[in-house]
Design an enzyme around this catalytic site. Structure first.
Site, PDB file in Angstrom:
ATOM      1  N   LYS A  12       1.025  -1.193   0.072  1.00 24.44           N
ATOM      2  CA  LYS A  12      -0.047  -0.046  -0.051  1.00 24.44           C
ATOM      3  C   LYS A  12       1.068   1.110   0.044  1.00 24.44           C
ATOM      4  CE  LYS A  12      -4.083   1.854   2.236  1.00 24.44           C
ATOM      5  NZ  LYS A  12      -4.853   2.172   0.935  1.00 24.44           N
TER       6      LYS A  12
HETATM    7  N1  PMP Z   1      -7.646  -1.299  -3.121  1.00 25.44           N
HETATM    8  C1  PMP Z   1      -7.026  -0.152  -3.194  1.00 25.44           C
HETATM    9  C2  PMP Z   1      -6.277   0.611  -4.319  1.00 25.44           C
HETATM   10  C3  PMP Z   1      -7.149   0.502  -1.836  1.00 25.44           C
HETATM   11  O1  PMP Z   1      -6.523   1.885  -1.703  1.00 25.44           O
HETATM   12  C4  PMP Z   1      -7.787  -0.086  -0.786  1.00 25.44           C
HETATM   13  C5  PMP Z   1      -7.967   0.575   0.423  1.00 25.44           C
HETATM   14  N2  PMP Z   1      -7.054   0.390   1.263  1.00 25.44           N
HETATM   15  C6  PMP Z   1      -8.538  -1.319  -1.112  1.00 25.44           C
HETATM   16  C7  PMP Z   1      -8.180  -2.123  -2.222  1.00 25.44           C
HETATM   17  C8  PMP Z   1      -9.189  -1.904   0.019  1.00 25.44           C
HETATM   18  O2  PMP Z   1      -8.361  -2.398   1.111  1.00 25.44           O
HETATM   19  P1  PMP Z   1      -8.854  -2.409   2.708  1.00 25.44           P
HETATM   20  O3  PMP Z   1     -10.074  -3.378   2.623  1.00 25.44           O
HETATM   21  O4  PMP Z   1      -7.644  -3.111   3.314  1.00 25.44           O
HETATM   22  O5  PMP Z   1      -9.082  -1.149   3.091  1.00 25.44           O
END
Ligand code: PMP
Length: 297
Positions: free
Chosen positions: A159
């Site tokens: 991330k």
């Molecule tokens: N994909 C992207 C590109 C994101 O930024 C997020 C948000 N963090 C997600 C998927 C979903 O991840 P999560 O459920 O861990 O928030």
């Protein structure tokens, strides 16, 4: 946008182990992160006084940093308690919590061997990512001009700030066309995700979701898969090509910010209902994050 700028708010921010006034949490313009995107972050939500999946998020922060070749100088347990502490300062029972780790200004240029690692945590009131009306009716997506990159071209599972450049461009293009978000394909032309949430499609009463082999395997995604299985729905993780969208009756996205949000249409090509499975999982997710037992149990 009528948001109060993020550098001009009351409150405190946790910065490298200290709690400082919100407006003092500044960084130098020659920070490596600003020039070369050496930064990783997390987004969490607290409900009813508890941060949902706190440790999973901080573990992912650690892993994201490793994928960018640096180590966060605080353990996951230390980050967990710093996040709790920062959340508490808001005085609220619900909040969004944003930890971020980045390389500082000790070295300039592509190489960053001498850069120190900084960590900050902020928490604030952030209502639903999509408007309540959009959540009821479903959000409108448009095709993204960019694709999720091949894992051989970028650390796609981190991330990491740098990976969001194509998301911001894609989201802007979608918004310019009156849509809420963009649907991104991957480098092979398979369905991937939106610019900040994972995708689910209902085909023949079964829940289908793309295999996260070149994009973020969301923490919400994993929770929702478990909720769906608990309900007895079949969940199939596989490669999905856009041609299959014509067979989908319902579609929704999942993410910490987006929660579970239905999709009403993709451009003017595909239309979906906010159906039973989507509604069930929206409500189950709401119960889960709020610490209530699931209605079916
Ligand atoms: N994909 C992207 C590109 C994101 O930024 C997020 C948000 N963090 C997600 C998927 C979903 O991840 P999560 O459920 O861990 O928030």
């Amino acid at each position: 946008m009528d948001e109060v700028p993020y550098d001009d708010r009351d409150g405190v921010i946790w910065l490298n182990g200290q709690v400082i006034p919100w407006r003092d949490a500044k960084l130098h313009v020659l920070s490596h992160a600003l020039h070369y995107a050496s930064s990783v972050f997390e987004g969490m939500r607290a409900y009813n006084g508890n941060i949902f999946e706190l440790t999973a998020h901080n573990e992912r922060l650690h892993n994201s940093a490793e994928m960018l070749g640096f180590q966060i100088p605080y353990s996951v347990a230390e980050l967990d308690s710093a996040c709790r502490e920062t959340f508490k300062t808001t005085g609220a029972t619900e909040a969004y919590i944003r930890p971020i780790a980045w390389r500082g200004p000790e070295q300039m240029g592509v190489s960053a061997q001498a850069c120190k690692i900084n960590v900050a945590i902020a928490a604030w009131q952030w209502p639903a990512y999509f408007t309540p009306e959009a959540r009821m009716k479903g959000i409108s997506l448009d095709w993204a001009p960019y694709r999720r990159p091949d894992p051989r071209t970028a650390p796609v599972h981190a991330k990491a700030a740098g990976l969001y450049m194509i998301c911001t461009l894609s989201k802007h293009a979608a918004e310019a066309n009156g849509s809420s978000d963009a649907l991104m394909l991957d480098w092979r032309g398979q369905l991937a995700e939106t610019t900040g949430a994972n995708l689910f499609l209902i085909i023949d009463g079964k829940i289908n979701t793309p295999t996260p082999d070149c994009f973020l395997d969301g923490i919400t995604r994993r929770s929702v898969i478990k909720l769906a299985q608990k309900r007895g729905y079949e969940v199939i993780e596989r490669a999905i090509f856009p041609e299959e969208l014509s067979k989908a009756t319902e579609m929704f996205v999942t993410g910490t910010a987006a929660e579970v949000t239905p999709i009403s249409n993709i451009a003017k090509e595909y239309y979906f209902e906010v159906g039973t499975i989507t509604k069930t999982l929206m409500s189950d997710y709401d119960d889960l994050v709020n610490g209530r037992s699931i209605a079916a149990e």
